[in-house]
Design a protein around this motif. Structure first.
Motif, mmCIF file in Angstrom:
data_model
loop_
_atom_site.group_PDB
_atom_site.id
_atom_site.type_symbol
_atom_site.label_atom_id
_atom_site.label_comp_id
_atom_site.label_asym_id
_atom_site.label_seq_id
_atom_site.Cartn_x
_atom_site.Cartn_y
_atom_site.Cartn_z
ATOM 1 N N THR A 179 -9.453 18.193 3.175
ATOM 2 C CA THR A 179 -8.426 17.147 3.128
ATOM 3 C C THR A 179 -8.789 16.092 2.081
ATOM 4 O O THR A 179 -9.910 15.608 2.057
ATOM 5 C CB THR A 179 -8.264 16.476 4.506
ATOM 6 N N TYR A 180 -7.815 15.746 1.246
ATOM 7 C CA TYR A 180 -8.004 14.802 0.141
ATOM 8 C C TYR A 180 -7.085 13.601 0.353
ATOM 9 O O TYR A 180 -5.878 13.751 0.462
ATOM 10 C CB TYR A 180 -7.707 15.499 -1.197
ATOM 11 N N TRP A 181 -7.679 12.420 0.399
ATOM 12 C CA TRP A 181 -6.976 11.176 0.727
ATOM 13 C C TRP A 181 -6.832 10.269 -0.484
ATOM 14 O O TRP A 181 -7.758 10.166 -1.301
ATOM 15 C CB TRP A 181 -7.765 10.403 1.786
ATOM 16 N N THR A 182 -5.703 9.575 -0.570
ATOM 17 C CA THR A 182 -5.492 8.549 -1.590
ATOM 18 C C THR A 182 -4.861 7.334 -0.933
ATOM 19 O O THR A 182 -3.885 7.464 -0.188
ATOM 20 C CB THR A 182 -4.553 9.052 -2.715
ATOM 21 N N LEU A 183 -5.433 6.173 -1.204
ATOM 22 C CA LEU A 183 -4.861 4.888 -0.793
ATOM 23 C C LEU A 183 -4.691 4.059 -2.054
ATOM 24 O O LEU A 183 -5.666 3.842 -2.785
ATOM 25 C CB LEU A 183 -5.785 4.152 0.184
ATOM 26 N N ILE A 184 -3.458 3.630 -2.329
ATOM 27 C CA ILE A 184 -3.201 2.752 -3.454
ATOM 28 C C ILE A 184 -2.781 1.406 -2.909
ATOM 29 O O ILE A 184 -1.915 1.327 -2.035
ATOM 30 C CB ILE A 184 -2.110 3.336 -4.376
ATOM 31 N N LEU A 185 -3.414 0.368 -3.391
ATOM 32 C CA LEU A 185 -3.090 -1.006 -3.013
ATOM 33 C C LEU A 185 -2.600 -1.722 -4.265
ATOM 34 O O LEU A 185 -3.150 -1.500 -5.353
ATOM 35 C CB LEU A 185 -4.340 -1.723 -2.473
ATOM 36 N N ILE A 220 0.828 -1.209 0.000
ATOM 37 C CA ILE A 220 0.000 0.000 0.000
ATOM 38 C C ILE A 220 0.861 1.259 0.000
ATOM 39 O O ILE A 220 2.035 1.232 0.346
ATOM 40 C CB ILE A 220 -0.939 0.064 1.231
ATOM 41 N N GLY A 221 0.215 2.338 -0.371
ATOM 42 C CA GLY A 221 0.762 3.680 -0.216
ATOM 43 C C GLY A 221 -0.405 4.578 0.127
ATOM 44 O O GLY A 221 -1.476 4.461 -0.473
ATOM 45 N N MET A 222 -0.237 5.445 1.117
ATOM 46 C CA MET A 222 -1.335 6.312 1.542
ATOM 47 C C MET A 222 -0.807 7.721 1.741
ATOM 48 O O MET A 222 0.320 7.908 2.194
ATOM 49 C CB MET A 222 -1.954 5.789 2.835
ATOM 50 N N ALA A 223 -1.626 8.695 1.407
ATOM 51 C CA ALA A 223 -1.249 10.095 1.587
ATOM 52 C C ALA A 223 -2.498 10.954 1.678
ATOM 53 O O ALA A 223 -3.586 10.534 1.265
ATOM 54 C CB ALA A 223 -0.374 10.567 0.430
#
Length: 194
Positions: free
Chosen positions: A181-187, A167-170
């Motif tokens: 606030t804007y969230w992104t989670l990449i799996l 994963i990567g999250m920001a």
């Protein structure tokens, strides 16, 4: 305006030379060090922050405790029978870039024009293999973002996908925008390029 990525570990700060515009090799080395600090069993929590992001004076990188994000996501996955995932520096970078793009535009979307499709962004990050993306806006914490995704069938399917291992999250902030606030989670399940 020059931005910086800042790692805070046991009260010690290290600025990344060149900020968000650092040469690719330098950025990769920095992110590899960040991932090692975050994932090391004896490291203090590491944060990614940047009060002066290069993308605009009103947009900033939100503080994210990557170890906390990984831990919480793994707790959620374990409750639902899915295996653990590990934070991956290229995915963190790709998530950060997308969160900054959403914050700069003041809206939530998976694509903002040519070259910004999810598949293009993952390929440009050097990720080959299966991947999924969850985005969100307006959440105040890692936990609230993840819990929100659990309530959405498509996002839940991505979050609990047993085939995805990294994963990567920001998150990025635009205080002048509707959602702030804007969230992104990449799996992903990265594979060697063939």
């Amino acid at each position: 305006m020059m931005g910086t990525w800042f790692v805070k570990e046991q009260g010690l700060g290290v600025d990344m030379p060149g900020g968000l515009h650092a040469p690719s090799q330098e950025r990769r080395l920095f992110l590899a060090g960040l991932a090692a600090a975050v994932l090391s069993s004896d490291a203090a929590p590491a944060f990614v922050s940047g009060a002066k992001a290069a993308v605009g004076h009103r947009v900033s990188v939100s503080k994210i405790n990557l170890r906390q994000a990984e831990h919480y996501i793994n707790q959620v996955r374990a409750r639902h029978g899915a295996g653990p995932v590990r934070m991956e520096s290229r995915l963190v970078e790709a998530a950060l870039r997308h969160s900054l793009m959403m914050a700069r535009k003041g809206k939530m979307a998976h694509q903002f024009g040519p070259g910004t499709r999810f598949r293009d962004r993952i390929k440009n990050a050097g990720i080959h293999g299966s991947a999924a993306e969850n985005i969100g806006a307006g959440y105040s914490s890692i936990e609230s973002a993840v819990d929100g995704w659990l309530r959405s069938p498509g996002h839940r399917r991505n979050l609990l996908n047993r085939k995805l291992t990294h994963i990567g999250m920001a998150a990025a902030v635009n205080p002048a925008s509707k959602y702030r606030t804007y969230w992104t989670l990449i799996l992903a399940r990265p594979q060697a390029r063939r």
